[in-house]
Design a protein around this motif. Structure first.
Motif, mmCIF file in Angstrom:
data_model
loop_
_atom_site.group_PDB
_atom_site.id
_atom_site.type_symbol
_atom_site.label_atom_id
_atom_site.label_comp_id
_atom_site.label_asym_id
_atom_site.label_seq_id
_atom_site.Cartn_x
_atom_site.Cartn_y
_atom_site.Cartn_z
ATOM 1 N N LEU A 65 -16.418 -17.405 -13.966
ATOM 2 C CA LEU A 65 -16.629 -16.164 -14.717
ATOM 3 C C LEU A 65 -15.952 -16.261 -16.065
ATOM 4 C CD1 LEU A 65 -15.944 -13.789 -11.752
ATOM 5 C CD2 LEU A 65 -18.055 -13.782 -13.066
ATOM 6 N N LEU A 125 -18.288 -5.654 -14.691
ATOM 7 C CA LEU A 125 -18.994 -6.025 -13.455
ATOM 8 C C LEU A 125 -18.799 -4.870 -12.474
ATOM 9 C CD1 LEU A 125 -18.031 -9.816 -13.087
ATOM 10 C CD2 LEU A 125 -20.084 -8.829 -14.088
ATOM 11 N N HIS A 168 -17.960 -3.472 -6.080
ATOM 12 C CA HIS A 168 -18.767 -3.886 -4.922
ATOM 13 C C HIS A 168 -17.846 -4.435 -3.845
ATOM 14 C CE1 HIS A 168 -18.038 -7.545 -7.287
ATOM 15 N NE2 HIS A 168 -18.192 -8.216 -6.150
ATOM 16 N N ASP A 224 -17.671 -7.874 -1.471
ATOM 17 C CA ASP A 224 -18.297 -9.204 -1.419
ATOM 18 C C ASP A 224 -19.104 -9.419 -0.136
ATOM 19 O OD1 ASP A 224 -17.322 -9.900 -3.889
ATOM 20 O OD2 ASP A 224 -15.554 -10.936 -3.102
ATOM 21 N N TRP A 227 -9.510 -15.667 -6.133
ATOM 22 C CA TRP A 227 -9.882 -15.474 -7.556
ATOM 23 C C TRP A 227 -8.754 -16.051 -8.408
ATOM 24 C CZ3 TRP A 227 -7.827 -12.593 -11.652
ATOM 25 C CH2 TRP A 227 -8.688 -12.175 -12.654
ATOM 26 N N HIS A 246 -14.085 -3.910 -5.390
ATOM 27 C CA HIS A 246 -13.480 -4.434 -6.620
ATOM 28 C C HIS A 246 -14.537 -4.540 -7.711
ATOM 29 C CE1 HIS A 246 -15.167 -7.815 -4.459
ATOM 30 N NE2 HIS A 246 -15.265 -8.457 -5.614
ATOM 31 N N SER A 259 -14.692 -4.912 -12.508
ATOM 32 C CA SER A 259 -13.868 -5.121 -13.702
ATOM 33 C C SER A 259 -14.538 -4.458 -14.907
ATOM 34 C CB SER A 259 -13.631 -6.618 -13.945
ATOM 35 O OG SER A 259 -14.835 -7.289 -14.195
ATOM 36 N N ARG A 283 -11.461 -14.084 -21.177
ATOM 37 C CA ARG A 283 -10.874 -13.924 -19.834
ATOM 38 C C ARG A 283 -11.753 -14.723 -18.864
ATOM 39 N NH1 ARG A 283 -12.373 -12.104 -14.882
ATOM 40 N NH2 ARG A 283 -12.660 -9.874 -15.101
ATOM 41 N N VAL A 319 -13.577 -18.841 -8.958
ATOM 42 C CA VAL A 319 -13.502 -18.054 -7.730
ATOM 43 C C VAL A 319 -14.058 -18.862 -6.562
ATOM 44 C CG1 VAL A 319 -14.326 -15.915 -6.651
ATOM 45 C CG2 VAL A 319 -13.919 -15.968 -9.132
ATOM 46 N N HIS A 371 -15.387 -18.138 -2.809
ATOM 47 C CA HIS A 371 -15.722 -17.183 -1.749
ATOM 48 C C HIS A 371 -15.791 -17.976 -0.441
ATOM 49 C CE1 HIS A 371 -16.722 -13.965 -4.524
ATOM 50 N NE2 HIS A 371 -17.570 -14.748 -5.159
HETATM 51 O O1 LIG Z 1 -13.788 -11.398 -12.270
HETATM 52 C C1 LIG Z 1 -14.453 -10.380 -12.107
HETATM 53 O O2 LIG Z 1 -14.579 -9.567 -13.005
HETATM 54 C C2 LIG Z 1 -15.140 -10.067 -10.816
HETATM 55 C C3 LIG Z 1 -14.906 -11.080 -9.768
HETATM 56 C C4 LIG Z 1 -15.515 -10.781 -8.456
HETATM 57 O O3 LIG Z 1 -16.310 -9.889 -8.282
HETATM 58 C C5 LIG Z 1 -15.097 -11.607 -7.329
HETATM 59 O O4 LIG Z 1 -14.353 -12.572 -7.534
HETATM 60 O O5 LIG Z 1 -15.491 -11.321 -6.180
#
Ligand SMILES: O=C(O)CCC(=O)C(=O)O
Length: 272
Positions: free
Chosen positions: A110, A119, A122, A124, A140, A213, A215, A224, A228, A230
């Motif tokens: 990201l 973003l 939501h 995940d 993250w 979460h 942003s 920035r 990440v 998952h």
């Molecule tokens: O970095 C972000 O702004 C969102 C990241 C996100 O949704 C996530 O890592 O699940």
């Protein structure tokens, strides 16, 4: 590349809040190289010759203020692979979730530039109804000092104890990135408390797959960036039929006559 282990206090913190932040995670000597790799990836320069599974932003095609996202960059870049496939991540997330092991279901790179758009809030796990069990945990990793000014990640504290909602249709650049969260809170009589992630470059935050979460806008003049991972339990399987969320993209990695998540597409990170 990463040094970390989760202690009992941190585990309690995660179970209480639905997330955990740690200031020191990635060895700082790798940060500049990772940033360079991200710039190359978004130029379409793929070290392995393999395109990532999802790629939402291309220079001169998309607006500069869109938050840029690539999914499964590990297939395209070996340094990103070394990071997101680290057994340390697998061990940390397994301890947090009480799993016997973990595999990578998907990575994200990201990049939120100055003025980069939000973003949507939501959960995940809402995106992975195509696997059993429908659960997830996210690691993250920030490559920049991050705080509310540059549109850091934010969590609704304790929301991992709320029900699973439908995945958001409007993930990228919504007009109001908290609208769906507020609707859920109002309709279900929940109390909302938000915590922004304030960590230095090289720090990490982990969140439960049910934790809401999102942003906001990057109001600073600094980029920035985050990488990440998952993760799902090591023994998760394909659901026989479900194909919601990211299913249309990732179900194509299902082998004939098998419901296993194959290591070649969903790497095993760590197992007890
Ligand atoms: O970095 C972000 O702004 C969102 C990241 C996100 O949704 C996530 O890592 O699940």
């Amino acid at each position: 590349m990463i040094q970390a282990s989760i202690n009992e206090e941190q585990l309690k913190d995660f179970n209480r809040s639905g997330f955990l932040t740690i200031d020191k995670f990635i060895d700082l000597q790798y940060i500049d190289d990772l940033k360079n790799r991200i710039a190359l990836l978004f130029k379409g320069d793929f070290e392995t010759g393999v395109e990532p599974d999802e790629w939402n932003w291309k220079k001169d095609r998309d607006p500069d203020d869109l938050t840029r996202q690539i999914c499964n960059a590990w297939k395209s870049d070996l340094l990103i692979k070394q990071l997101v496939c680290s057994p340390v991540i697998g061990e940390c997330v397994s301890k947090l979730m009480g799993w016997s092991g973990a595999r990578l279901i998907q990575d994200n790179v990201l990049w939120k530039p100055p003025q980069g758009k939000p973003l949507n809030y939501h959960q995940d796990a809402a995106y992975d109804d195509w696997i059993i069990p429908q659960t997830m945990v996210t690691c993250w990793m920030s490559l920049d000092d991050t705080n509310i000014d540059n549109g850091t990640l934010e969590f609704a504290i304790g929301s991992h104890k709320w029900d699973l909602s439908q995945p958001s249709e409007n993930f990228h650049a919504p007009n109001n990135y908290k609208k769906e969260l507020h609707n859920y809170v109002n309709q279900n009589d929940k109390t909302l408390q938000i915590a922004p992630v304030n960590i230095p470059a090289g720090g990490v935050s982990f969140h439960h797959g049910l934790t809401w979460h999102g942003s906001g806008v990057n109001k600073s003049n600094r980029d920035r960036r985050a990488v990440v991972a998952h993760c799902v339990p090591n023994n998760a399987k394909f659901h026989p039929t479900n194909c919601g969320g990211t299913g249309p993209i990732y179900r194509k990695y299902k082998l004939n006559e098998s419901d296993e998540l194959d290591d070649n597409f969903f790497p095993l990170l760590w197992k007890k």
